[in-house]
Write an enzyme that holds these catalytic residues in place. Structure first.
Site, mmCIF file in Angstrom:
data_model
loop_
_atom_site.group_PDB
_atom_site.id
_atom_site.type_symbol
_atom_site.label_atom_id
_atom_site.label_comp_id
_atom_site.label_asym_id
_atom_site.label_seq_id
_atom_site.Cartn_x
_atom_site.Cartn_y
_atom_site.Cartn_z
ATOM 1 N N GLY A 261 7.932 40.512 7.035
ATOM 2 C CA GLY A 261 7.277 40.823 8.247
ATOM 3 C C GLY A 261 7.773 39.961 9.465
ATOM 4 O O GLY A 261 9.059 39.776 9.609
ATOM 5 N N ALA A 262 6.824 39.658 10.107
ATOM 6 C CA ALA A 262 6.927 38.990 11.317
ATOM 7 C C ALA A 262 6.003 38.322 11.510
ATOM 8 O O ALA A 262 4.567 38.688 11.064
ATOM 9 C CB ALA A 262 7.408 39.570 12.425
ATOM 10 N N GLU A 264 3.456 35.791 14.658
ATOM 11 C CA GLU A 264 3.279 35.616 16.108
ATOM 12 C C GLU A 264 3.056 34.046 16.651
ATOM 13 O O GLU A 264 2.529 33.960 17.619
ATOM 14 C CB GLU A 264 1.971 36.479 16.644
ATOM 15 C CG GLU A 264 0.811 35.963 16.080
ATOM 16 C CD GLU A 264 0.206 36.477 14.715
ATOM 17 O OE1 GLU A 264 -1.169 36.487 14.500
ATOM 18 O OE2 GLU A 264 1.107 37.230 13.967
ATOM 19 N N ASN A 265 3.757 33.250 16.000
ATOM 20 C CA ASN A 265 3.579 31.823 16.240
ATOM 21 C C ASN A 265 3.943 31.884 18.060
ATOM 22 O O ASN A 265 4.790 32.411 18.399
ATOM 23 C CB ASN A 265 4.772 30.987 15.899
ATOM 24 C CG ASN A 265 5.006 31.219 14.462
ATOM 25 O OD1 ASN A 265 3.871 31.014 13.322
ATOM 26 N ND2 ASN A 265 6.233 31.550 14.032
ATOM 27 N N GLU A 296 3.903 41.430 17.918
ATOM 28 C CA GLU A 296 3.960 40.155 17.861
ATOM 29 C C GLU A 296 3.823 39.521 19.302
ATOM 30 O O GLU A 296 3.277 38.342 19.353
ATOM 31 C CB GLU A 296 5.351 39.376 17.117
ATOM 32 C CG GLU A 296 5.548 40.100 15.892
ATOM 33 C CD GLU A 296 4.333 40.046 14.764
ATOM 34 O OE1 GLU A 296 3.838 39.030 14.931
ATOM 35 O OE2 GLU A 296 4.221 40.866 14.003
ATOM 36 N N GLU A 318 -5.280 41.641 15.093
ATOM 37 C CA GLU A 318 -4.363 42.541 14.564
ATOM 38 C C GLU A 318 -4.422 44.126 15.237
ATOM 39 O O GLU A 318 -3.452 44.819 15.358
ATOM 40 C CB GLU A 318 -4.406 42.711 13.142
ATOM 41 C CG GLU A 318 -4.090 41.370 12.287
ATOM 42 C CD GLU A 318 -2.684 40.989 12.809
ATOM 43 O OE1 GLU A 318 -1.767 41.511 13.373
ATOM 44 O OE2 GLU A 318 -2.412 39.630 12.411
#
Length: 802
Positions: A261-262, A264-265, A296, A318
């Site tokens: 996935g990815a 969101e840092n 993100e 989310e």
């Protein structure tokens, strides 16, 4: 170390009431990685205590090599916790850790590129996996600045949250010193490292960066303009809508191998590099990439700048990010049909989840972080996004925007609860949102609407999970047939406050479309017919009709054949390529997974014929040919120079019993994709051969298949018509469940879902799988298993219906 305890809400509240974290200074040593597995860290935490003399603990799930509190040595950690006794008013905690499990462990991962042997390292910490790398107070409401100093092999590039670093040589290594971040929760932080290829561009006041492994440099260069464009569009849109520009000039996106996935840092988003498509992406893949990018990015505000206090408000992250991604895509990019794609893709998954045993309120009590892992699901994501779109309609877009602006202005760099957001939206809209909140966020289940007629006039009749429908605004469209198509002659926005609501529309229309424009989250009946799905005039209207048919299939109210006909009717007239591509996928899924065995061949032939017609349209050619090789039998004629299509064709030929060994060897020699070996696993998985099945199953069980390829390999493994070969894998699957979550939340989800038997088992096995959810399984495994078993049970019912 043995068992690692999960933080409970009570423990988190107690610790948050006791501590105030001023900052983290974290030194990370990566110099062992080119040849070894070890990451070493020293975490220096400066914090105060509201009650001097009190005790608490710091999370430390890596091996602790040494620790001091205010210069006093501490005892060993147990169950991932290091006790802290006799706290002073002001404290300095120093903990040295070592993490050697960087292949299968949580939080940090070492990947070796098969193309050139180069090593890359990434970290990902949601929900509480920073503790597996360095000591921290790993809960969302103890936010603090983080200053990273990273020692890495010379020649590597290191990325982190705060952008550019100062570097200095240190022998054969380089030290990267990053400026402190704004106050962040531990799970929002990141360190990535490796010999990355980098592309940068200045857009307005922003310095944008893209990174990938060297072997994918050409793919990143090909896609860079598109990625930079969507990034700039998103930053501008969100900054305007939320009344707060992204507060840092640098924004990086790092594509890494073996990631799921990815993530969101803050300021440094990490992506699975499977999203850098080796072949030019199809319209659907292109749109998906944009939506993920915007999702993100939305987290920079929803999650990073303002963070939920505890995981019961995960939806504040989310659901909002998913909603905002579609909102931004439709409003600010070329992907103007994003909401239709949302409906025909993820929202269908949400309808399934919300009407089955995994349904839960969008917001619900979460006892500990382990349970939080189980709600990263279709309720929190697509249902939550759909509910927020309904909220935007319910209060009005202008009031919604004003509420968001006030929310971010008031709570920037803080933690919030649901009530904080409700208060801002109530103030902006003037609407009492208590009933809306209780109905939509704290009640599980799906409303259902039908249309009745009283004295010739339409009346909207609603039923909610607990009686009356939730408060909401939806549209009803009146359509009249004209020259073989349906034309909308009127539309009425209906505010629902009771079970029956008169609709001010002309009587006698040829068709009334409930939830026209898809403004709410609800089942609608009667089900649109295949004929209607093909006559509706707009993409979103057709998508609403298709969703009603699919929802009825899930409920067992229509057959797979009726669903297939509706999909093909919509597909034949659809003008938006990304939506047409989604219908192709759904039609192939119905054929393979839902239709009775006796009907599969006929449906496959009909779908293949449609694919041949669509292949003449340039925008749909790739998607049409991919579906054609999935369901067709004359596959050899389609094998050309398109490497992606050749791999897919080999999977189909393998499924048909053709010896693909020589062709696979030739393609492996010519395919520049560093992950081509994973494609070969899929070819092997599809073969109707016991030895091949056993070999691939073992590779999956041993985690030899890259995480990004698990879904494609398991899809190839479970093929219709191979029931006898697959019969024994139910027991093997059940035996894996206690440990299938090794490596964290994402692997647990991928393997539990993908390895669940789709063929070779009957309802008795599904019942046993459902019973297994009551065993001592990780919550993410139990919830995923429950949802998958329910879906397969519905498939079996559809297959047994003539």
């Amino acid at each position: 170390m043995g068992e690692v305890k999960s933080l409970t809400q009570g423990e988190a509240e107690e610790r948050a009431g006791l501590l105030d974290v001023q900052r983290y200074d974290i030194a990370v040593d990566l110099t062992d990685l080119p040849t070894g597995p070890v990451v070493r860290t020293v975490s220096t935490i400066t914090f105060t205590c509201a009650r001097p003399g009190a005790s608490t603990f710091v999370d430390a799930a890596a091996r602790v090599l040494g620790a001091t509190l205010n210069g006093r040595e501490l005892g060993p950690a147990a169950q991932g916790r290091l006790p802290l006794d006799d706290l002073a008013e002001s404290n300095v905690l120093v903990v040295e850790c070592e993490q050697a499990d960087t292949r299968e462990g949580a939080g940090v991962h070492k990947a070796v590129d098969p193309a050139d042997g180069e090593v890359y390292l990434w970290m990902t910490f949601e929900p509480d996996q920073a503790r597996f790398v360095w000591a921290c107070f790993d809960q969302p409401d103890l936010k603090a600045p983080h200053a990273f100093t990273v020692t890495a092999p010379t020649g590597w590039t290191v990325t982190s949250n705060s952008g550019a670093a100062q570097t200095e040589a240190a022998g054969s290594s380089t030290v990267w010193k990053f400026a402190p971040t704004p106050p962040l929760s531990p799970y929002n932080t990141v360190v990535n490292a490796g010999p990355f290829h980098q592309v940068r561009r200045s857009v307005g006041e922003y310095d944008l960066g893209l990174y990938c492994r060297r072997s994918l440099a050409a793919v990143l260069e090909r896609d860079a303009d598109k990625l930079f464009t969507v990034t700039a569009e998103g930053l501008q849109f969100f900054g305007e809508q939320f009344g707060m520009p992204f507060p840092q000039s640098r924004y990086d996106q790092v594509f890494v191998p073996e990631f799921g996935g990815a993530m969101e840092n803050f300021g440094c988003v990490t992506w699975a590099d499977v999203h850098l498509r080796r072949n030019p992406p199809t319209p659907s893949e292109d749109e998906l990439q944009a939506r993920i990018l915007l999702h993100e990015m939305a987290h920079m505000w929803f999650g990073n700048i303002v963070t939920m206090r505890w995981w019961d408000d995960l939806w504040l992250n989310e659901s909002f990010a998913e909603f905002a991604a579609n909102w931004a895509a439709a409003s600010a990019t070329r992907h103007t049909s994003a909401w239709a794609r949302h409906l025909t893709d993820q929202k269908l998954e949400a309808y399934l989840a919300d009407q089955g045993p995994v349904s839960h309120p969008i917001r619900q009590p979460i006892r500990d972080v382990a349970q939080a892992m189980s709600i990263f699901d279709a309720i929190t994501y697509p249902k939550g996004a759909s509910v927020l779109r309904q909220l935007q309609v319910y209060v009005g877009e202008e009031a919604f925007r004003a509420g968001m602006t006030s929310y971010f202005s008031r709570f920037a760099w803080q933690n919030t609860t649901l009530q904080d957001l409700v208060d801002e939206l109530r103030a902006a809209s003037g609407k009492d949102l208590d009933a809306w909140r209780a109905g939509w966020l704290e009640t599980a289940g799906t409303d259902r609407f039908t249309l009745e007629f009283a004295a010739g006039q339409p009346v909207l009749v609603g039923q909610g999970p607990a009686g009356a429908p939730r408060p909401q605004v939806l549209a009803v469209g009146a359509y009249r047939e004209q020259d073989g198509t349906l034309v909308r002659e009127a539309q009425q926005l209906v505010e629902v406050e009771a079970a029956r609501t008169p609709v001010d529309l002309p009587a006698g229309a040829d068709f009334y479309l409930l939830n026209d424009d898809d403004l709410t989250f609800a089942s609608t009946r009667p089900v649109a017919s295949a004929e209607v799905a093909g006559k509706l005039p707009t993409t979103i209207a057709r998508a609403v009709a298709v969703s009603s048919i699919w929802d009825a299939l899930l409920a067992g109210e229509v057959s797979a054949g009726q669903t297939f006909s509706g999909l093909l009717a919509a597909l034949r007239v659809e003008t938006v390529p990304s939506i047409a591509e989604t219908y192709l996928t759904l039609a192939a899924n119905v054929t393979e997974l839902w239709s009775p065995a006796a009907h599969r061949e006929r449906q496959a032939e009909e779908l293949a014929e449609v694919c041949r017609d669509l292949a003449g349209q340039p925008a749909l050619r790739a998607a049409a040919l991919r579906t054609l090789v999935r369901v067709g039998t004359d596959v050899e004629e389609l094998i050309g120079d398109d490497i992606e299509l050749r791999w897919r064709a080999l999977v189909r030929l393998s499924e048909l019993g053709v010896d693909t060994g020589p062709a696979v060897s030739d393609l492996l020699a010519s395919d520049p994709d560093p992950d081509a070996k994973a494609r070969a696993f899929a070819v092997r998985a599809a073969a109707p051969d016991a030895e091949s099945k056993a070999e691939v199953w073992q590779a999956l069980a041993n985690r030899e298949v890259p995480l990004g390829a698990v879904r494609s390999v398991t899809t190839a493994f479970w093929r219709p018509g191979q029931d006898e070969l697959l019969a024994g894998y139910g027991e093997k699957y059940l035996a894996l469940l206690p440990t299938i979550h090794a490596g964290g939340m994402i692997p647990g989800l991928y393997y539990t879902e993908g390895m669940f038997p789709l063929f070779g088992q009957d309802q008795e096995f599904v019942d046993r799988a459902l019973a297994a959810t009551k065993a001592d399984l990780a919550p993410v495994v139990a919830s995923t298993l429950l949802g998958r078993a329910d879906e397969v049970s519905r498939m079996l019912r559809a297959r047994n219906r003539e």
